[in-house]
Design a protein around this motif. Sequence first.
Motif, PDB file in Angstrom:
ATOM      1  N   LEU A 134       0.703  -1.184   0.170  1.00  0.00           N
ATOM      2  CA  LEU A 134      -0.031  -0.023  -0.030  1.00  0.00           C
ATOM      3  C   LEU A 134       0.921   1.241   0.102  1.00  0.00           C
ATOM      4  CD1 LEU A 134      -2.718  -1.009   2.715  1.00  0.00           C
ATOM      5  CD2 LEU A 134      -2.672  -1.050   0.339  1.00  0.00           C
ATOM      6  N   THR A 150      -3.235   0.910  -4.086  1.00  0.00           N
ATOM      7  CA  THR A 150      -3.050  -0.390  -3.689  1.00  0.00           C
ATOM      8  C   THR A 150      -2.440  -1.172  -4.763  1.00  0.00           C
ATOM      9  OG1 THR A 150      -5.118  -0.235  -2.441  1.00  0.00           O
ATOM     10  CG2 THR A 150      -4.371  -2.510  -2.972  1.00  0.00           C
ATOM     11  N   LEU A 177     -11.350  -0.758  -2.957  1.00  0.00           N
ATOM     12  CA  LEU A 177     -11.400  -1.916  -2.086  1.00  0.00           C
ATOM     13  C   LEU A 177     -12.298  -3.277  -2.645  1.00  0.00           C
ATOM     14  CD1 LEU A 177     -12.252   0.199   1.235  1.00  0.00           C
ATOM     15  CD2 LEU A 177     -10.036  -0.913   0.349  1.00  0.00           C
ATOM     16  N   ASP A 199      -0.440  -3.183   6.846  1.00  0.00           N
ATOM     17  CA  ASP A 199      -1.260  -3.232   5.692  1.00  0.00           C
ATOM     18  C   ASP A 199      -2.774  -3.717   6.081  1.00  0.00           C
ATOM     19  OD1 ASP A 199       0.661  -2.690   2.960  1.00  0.00           O
ATOM     20  OD2 ASP A 199       1.523  -3.394   4.913  1.00  0.00           O
ATOM     21  N   LEU A 203      -6.240  -2.109   6.061  1.00  0.00           N
ATOM     22  CA  LEU A 203      -7.350  -2.360   5.108  1.00  0.00           C
ATOM     23  C   LEU A 203      -8.822  -2.992   5.865  1.00  0.00           C
ATOM     24  CD1 LEU A 203      -5.362  -4.161   2.382  1.00  0.00           C
ATOM     25  CD2 LEU A 203      -6.333  -2.044   2.069  1.00  0.00           C
TER      26      LEU A 203
END
Length: 456
Positions: A134, A150, A177, A199, A203
């Motif tokens: 990321l 990403t 996402l 990460d 997320l």
Amino acid sequence: MSSLRERMNRLRGSAGAQPGGGGASPNGTGGGQPECRQPDAAGAVPAPEAGDLRHADSVSPALDPAWTALGVTRLVNEAGECLVRRVDYPLDHRHGFHRLDELAECAHALAALCSGGNGPAPAPEAERILFLDLETTGLGVGAGNVPFMTGIGYVEGDRFVIEQTLIRHPAEERAMLEELRVKLTERPYLATYNGRTFDWPLLKGRFIMNGFGCRAAAEPWHLDFLHPSRSIWRNTLASLRLSHVEEERLGIVRSGDVPGSMAPAIYFRFLQDEDPEPLGAVFRHNELDMLSLACLAIRFGRLLSGGLGRHVPLPEEDEELLRTGLWLDRMGCAEEAEALFERLAGRETAGPWCLPLAARDKKCGNWRRAVLLWQKAALAAERQGWASGEAHIELSMYYEHRAKDYKQALRYASAALELAARRASLGRFDAKKRAEQDAIRRRIERLTKKAGRIEA
């Protein structure tokens, strides 16, 4: 009142956008077939034409040529729209010391590193590993830190694919996402560098804040390469940053790379002036990170599958030789670890590695080698005259409790007291040093009595 879709479209600047096909090519030429794309000097194949991507949007206004010059196209899915850049590398591409096709030969061994997931991890296949890195607006995992890019990498057929999704504003984060969520369902092994701590927790928080819920993405099997890197190289490398590890141990030298710490500033500058051109350096930095992650996976896969000395050179420093052996031992590779330990034990002179290896042997019941290592360390300490008496204390305990040789135990305890006194004379005599000497004196008194009873 306008609908949510209309408001989101206005935020994107593409009212009425719907998924479709077509669009401009990443290099701004438009049209063309995938097989016509030629690798660059590094062996990478540029992103496919927008019409090749299943997400491409032909209804939205054309992207600014500055985006297409970077190889960026639109990505549209059920959650909205963001941008994507795709680069393909042939599997015979060499990055530093390793070729990408080596991953298929040793990926199964990475099961020893897996954590998380649902139950024990089966041996992973190269095609089921998703590499992740990321680029974020900050360093924390709180709500204010947003991943603006990403990067993911994966093996697909005869290619290593790198896809980098980027958001131009918060309204596009949900689409980014969603794309990651889909990829995780296809490839349940998540390979990162410090991903378990940074990460993935970040997320998970972003999934929740964007309305996906805490179970939107199944918990993957983690392959976090920071932990084995720390186990092996913490005492031999000046830094454990990925860029330093890759240069020192993977033969990768970056030229003109922007430091990762500058990525947030470059992104904030883009938000101000809307000029995508500086983001090209961030895309390239992230791309190199993805390649380095794949090579690091190969390095650890080779170590875990018996490749040390064949596919991976033996460590030059004794400390790294020791740490590699201890790590392999913990990973269940006892035979490979023992070969390294024997190589170390054969050294004529002692080193800092003696005591840690002797402690390991003591725990495993290998008293023969443990005593040999303690004796080497004790002799070196006596020659220095001020070193630690730890080896002497260990030998004193061994001869008292196992060999029942109280005279030898007393000799080593007396030598330990002498070394402790010398060290105390070189600096401040504090409570810790006083307690150390008192403990040795009590040991000497006990051993003197035992030795006297034997003589009597």
